[in-house]
Design a protein around this motif. Structure first.
Motif, PDB file in Angstrom:
ATOM      1  N   MET A  78      -7.929   3.019   0.115  1.00  0.00           N
ATOM      2  CA  MET A  78      -6.968   4.044   0.452  1.00  0.00           C
ATOM      3  C   MET A  78      -7.471   4.671   1.743  1.00  0.00           C
ATOM      4  SD  MET A  78      -5.782   7.148  -1.978  1.00  0.00           S
ATOM      5  CE  MET A  78      -4.129   7.790  -1.855  1.00  0.00           C
TER       6      MET A  78
ATOM      7  N   GLU B 126       0.808  -1.217   0.000  1.00  0.00           N
ATOM      8  CA  GLU B 126       0.000   0.000   0.000  1.00  0.00           C
ATOM      9  C   GLU B 126       0.844   1.270   0.000  1.00  0.00           C
ATOM     10  OE1 GLU B 126      -3.274  -0.052   2.727  1.00  0.00           O
ATOM     11  OE2 GLU B 126      -4.171  -1.750   1.652  1.00  0.00           O
ATOM     12  N   GLY B 127       2.014   1.188   0.629  1.00  0.00           N
ATOM     13  CA  GLY B 127       2.914   2.342   0.608  1.00  0.00           C
ATOM     14  C   GLY B 127       3.333   2.662  -0.816  1.00  0.00           C
TER      15      GLY B 127
ATOM     16  N   GLN C 185       0.475   4.292  -2.747  1.00  0.00           N
ATOM     17  CA  GLN C 185       0.362   5.712  -2.414  1.00  0.00           C
ATOM     18  C   GLN C 185       1.421   6.512  -3.162  1.00  0.00           C
ATOM     19  OE1 GLN C 185       0.615   6.721   1.798  1.00  0.00           O
ATOM     20  NE2 GLN C 185       1.132   8.824   1.259  1.00  0.00           N
TER      21      GLN C 185
ATOM     22  N   GLU D 233      -2.337  12.408   3.147  1.00  0.00           N
ATOM     23  CA  GLU D 233      -0.881  12.535   3.062  1.00  0.00           C
ATOM     24  C   GLU D 233      -0.430  12.683   1.605  1.00  0.00           C
ATOM     25  OE1 GLU D 233       1.465   9.876   5.838  1.00  0.00           O
ATOM     26  OE2 GLU D 233       2.301   9.293   3.902  1.00  0.00           O
TER      27      GLU D 233
ATOM     28  N   ARG E 170      -3.506   7.959   4.198  1.00  0.00           N
ATOM     29  CA  ARG E 170      -2.812   7.947   2.906  1.00  0.00           C
ATOM     30  C   ARG E 170      -3.421   8.966   1.946  1.00  0.00           C
ATOM     31  NH1 ARG E 170       0.763   4.165   2.886  1.00  0.00           N
ATOM     32  NH2 ARG E 170       0.428   2.149   3.887  1.00  0.00           N
TER      33      ARG E 170
END
Lengths: 209, 353
Positions: B71, A66-67, A70, B78, B75
Motif C-alpha cells: 500500500m 490496487e484501487g 484501497q 488518502e 493510498r
C-alpha cells in the motif's frame, strides 16, 4: 495477544497520532477494540496503522486492482466507525479484519465481473505461493531444484488450500484464527484443509519423481 | 503466557505432525524466550529428531506470498483521510467502486468530479514540481562536498545535522554543505553505512536510479558496478523508490536486493556479514574465490595475481577483526593448500609445494 510489527513509521506520515502506537502496543486486542468502540480516536488510529498495510497485502492475493483494494479498506473502516457504540466484542483484531476484508474483496470482484470489464480474478491463480529460503541455501543447486519442486507443487494445490497454508505459515495464524478468516464453522475444518493440502503435496512431489 | 505442551507428545511426531503443530509453528514464526527455551531443550534431548525438525522449520519459514502488493503512501494517507471525511458526510459513504454501478442521478455530479480532478491534478503538479525547483535554486549558493575512498581506505564522516556516514573502500559520497531547508540529500557510489539523526527533513540517499528515503535510522547501502544493489535496514524504517516506479519499504532486519537482472526481492540478512566492515571486521560467509579476491583487493588496496592452475571452485568462511593482510591470507590459504608472496601492492598466489 499478538503484537504485529508496525508497518508504518508514524513519523513519516502527516498524521499526528504517533502516540497511539506507544499507547496501545502492549494492550490486548479486546481492550483496544473496546476503546475503539467507545469512540477513542487513538485506538482507531492504532488499528488503521497496524492493519491497513497488511490488509492491503492480504487482499492483493485475490486481486491486483490496487484501487479496489484501497476502496475495500476504506469501506471497512467507514463501516466500523459508523457502527461504533454497537460493535460486538472482538478478541482477535487481525482475524476479524481479515475476515471482513476477504468478504469485501470477494464482493467487489463479483461486482466487477458483472460489469463488462472483468479482466481480473482468475480464480485458480489467487494466493500464489513462493518458496523463499535464505539466500545462502539457494546458492546450492540441489536446494534450488528442491525449492522449485516444492514451489510448483504448492501452486498445484487448490486456491483455498494455498490460502490456508499462507495464513498458517506466512501470517503465522493458528487454526482458530484461520477458521475465522475463512469462515469455517469449526476449527476442525481448518486443520482438515491443511492436512489434506500436505497430503496432496506429498503425492504431487512423489508422482513427479 | 503459552502453556507448555507435554514433552512426551512430540516423541512420535513425524514431519507432517510438526508442520501442523501450533506451538511448533509459533516457535518458527514468532520465537520468544518461552518457546525457544522449550525447543532448544527438547532438541537436546532428542537429537535423532533434529533432521525432521529442521526440515519442517525450513518449509514453514520458506512459504511466502508470491505477490506482495504494497500500500503506497498516497493510498495509505488518502484512504485514512477518506475514512475520516466519511464521518461528517454520510452521503459519501461508499467510494468510487459503487459509484460506477449506480446510474448517476444528477448530471452536475460529473461536473463536480471534473473540478475535483482538475484540483487534484493541480495539487499533484505542485507537489511534484515544487520541491525540485527549491533544491535547484538553493543549490546555486552552496558548495558541493565530495569524499572518495580509494581501495584500502575507509572513513567516517559526520554531517552538519549530526548524521554519521561510514564510507567503505572504493566508494564515493557527495552532498551539499548544510543541505537545504527541506531535504538532506547525499549521493552514493559504492558502499556506506548510515546512522541518520532523526529530524523533520527527510534524509535521501541517491544511488544510481534509486532513492532511499528515511527520517532517522541505521542502514547499509551497497551498490556495485554490475547494477546490483543491497539495502539492509538495522533499525527504523526506510522507503526505497526507483525511477521505474518500483517501491519498497523495509522493516528492521530486512534487506532489499536488486540483482543483476534488475529483479527486486526482500530477504533477511546476517548483521555481521553486511555491516561488519564498518567495525573493521572482514567477513566471508561461504564466499566464492572470486568474491573473496574482490573483497581482499578492495579492503587492503592490493592486487591478487593467481599463478598456475588454481582451483577456484572453493568457498571460504571466516571472520577477521582488524587483522593484517598477512594473517588473513595465512588463515585462508593454508587450508586450501595455497601459498602467497607479497611484493608491494601485488600478491602472487600459487599452489604450495
Amino acid at each position: 495477544m499478538q503484537n504485529p510489527l508496525h508497518t508504518k513509521d508514524p513519523s513519516i506520515f502527516p498524521l499526528k497520532h504517533s502516540e497511539s502506537i506507544k499507547q496501545y502496543e502492549s494492550r490486548t486486542d479486546n481492550d483496544i477494540w473496546r476503546a475503539f468502540n467507545k469512540g477513542n480516536e487513538a485506538a482507531f488510529n492504532y488499528i488503521y496503522r497496524i492493519y491497513a498495510p497488511t490488509l492491503f497485502q492480504y487482499g492483493g492475493q485475490f486481486s491486483k486492482d490496487e484501487g479496489m483494494l484501497q476502496d475495500c479498506i476504506q469501506n471497512i473502516f467507514i463501516d466500523l466507525r459508523r457502527k461504533r457504540g454497537h460493535l460486538k466484542e472482538v478478541n482477535n483484531i487481525k482475524a476479524y479484519l481479515y475476515k471482513t476484508m476477504r468478504r469485501e474483496v470477494l464482493r467487489s470482484i463479483k461486482r466487477q465481473k458483472r460489469s463488462s470489464f472483468s479482466s481480473w480474478a482468475h480464480d485458480d491463480k489467487v494466493f500464489p505461493i513462493e518458496i523463499c529460503h535464505e539466500t545462502k541455501l539457494i546458492q546450492q543447486e540441489y536446494e534450488m531444484e528442491r525449492k522449485e519442486k516444492i514451489e510448483s507443487a504448492m501452486n498445484l494445490l487448490t486456491p483455498r488450500q494455498r490460502q490456508a497454508i499462507l495464513l498458517l505459515y506466512e501470517e503465522g495464524m493458528n487454526f482458530k484464527e484461520i477458521s475465522e478468516v475463512m469462515e469455517f464453522s469449526e476449527v476442525k475444518s481448518a486443520r482438515k484443509i491443511i492436512y489434506r493440502a500436505l497430503a496432496s503435496l506429498k503425492l504431487i512431489i512423489k508422482n513427479r519423481g | 503466557m503459552a502453556i507448555y505442551p507435554l514433552y512426551m507428545k512430540y516423541e512420535d511426531y513425524n514431519i507432517d505432525d510438526f508442520l501442523m503443530d501450533d506451538f511448533f509453528i509459533h516457535w518458527v514464526k514468532n520465537p520468544n524466550d518461552n518457546n525457544r527455551h522449550f525447543w532448544e531443550k527438547w532438541l537436546e534431548q532428542h537429537p535423532e529428531k533434529r533432521d525432521i525438525v529442521m526440515q519442517a522449520n525450513l518449509i514453514i519459514s520458506s512459504v511466502h506470498y508470491k505477490s506482495k502488493p504494497l500500500m503506497n503512501d498516497r493510498r495509505y494517507v488518502e484512504a485514512f483521510e477518506n475514512i475520516l471525511k466519511a464521518d461528517n458526510n454520510s452521503g459519501l459513504k461508499k467510494t468510487k467502486m459503487e459509484a460506477e454501478y449506480q446510474k448517476p442521478k444528477f448530471p452536475w455530479r460529473g461536473i463536480a468530479a471534473c473540478i475535483l480532478i482538475l484540483f487534484c491534478v493541480g495539487v499533484c503538479y505542485k507537489l511534484i514540481f515544487s520541491p525540485n525547483s527549491i533544491s535547484e535554486s538553493s543549490s546555486h549558493n552552496v558548495t558541493m562536498i565530495k569524499r572518495a575512498n580509494p581501495p584500502g581506505k575507509k572513513s567516517i564522516l559526520t554531517l552538519s545535522d549530526g548524521s554519521k556516514i561510514f564510507l567503505n573502500s572504493g566508494s564515493e559520497i557527495s552532498y551539499t554543505s548544510g543541505f537545504n531547508d527541506s531535504l538532506r540529500l547525499v549521493r552514493l557510489v559504492g558502499e556506506a553505512y548510515f546512522e541518520v539523526q532523526k529530524e523533520n527533513r527527510p534524509f535521501v540517499v541517491e544511488t544510481g536510479n534509486t532513492k532511499i528515503t528515511v527520517l532517522g535510522t541505521s542502514f547499509n547501502v551497497n551498490q556495485k558496478q554490475n547494477g546490483t544493489l543491497k539495502v539492509a535496514l538495522v533499525s527504523g524504517k526506510v522507503h526505497i523508490n526507483d525511477q521505474e516506479g518500483n517501491h519498497m519499504q523495509l522493516k528492521p532486519s530486512e534487506m532489499m536486493v536488486r540483482d543483476e537482472e534488475g529483479a527486486y526481492y526482500k530477504t533477511g540478512f546476517d548483521l555481521l556479514t553486511i555491516t561488519g566492515w564498518k567495525d573493521q571486521t572482514l567477513v566471508f560467509r561461504e564466499n566464492s574465490f572470486v568474491e573473496v579476491k574482490e573483497k581482499i583487493e578492495n579492503w587492503y588496496g592490493v592486487k591478487l595475481i593467481l599463478q598456475g592452475n588454481i582451483n577456484t571452485n572453493i568457498t571460504y568462511s571466516g571472520t577477521y577483526k582488524e587483522e593484517s593482510l598477512e594473517n588473513v591470507l595465512k588463515g585462508m590459504l593454508y587450508t586450501s593448500g595455497l601459498a602467497y608472496k607479497i611484493e608491494g601492492k601485488n600478491i602472487t598466489i600459487k599452489k604450495a609445494i
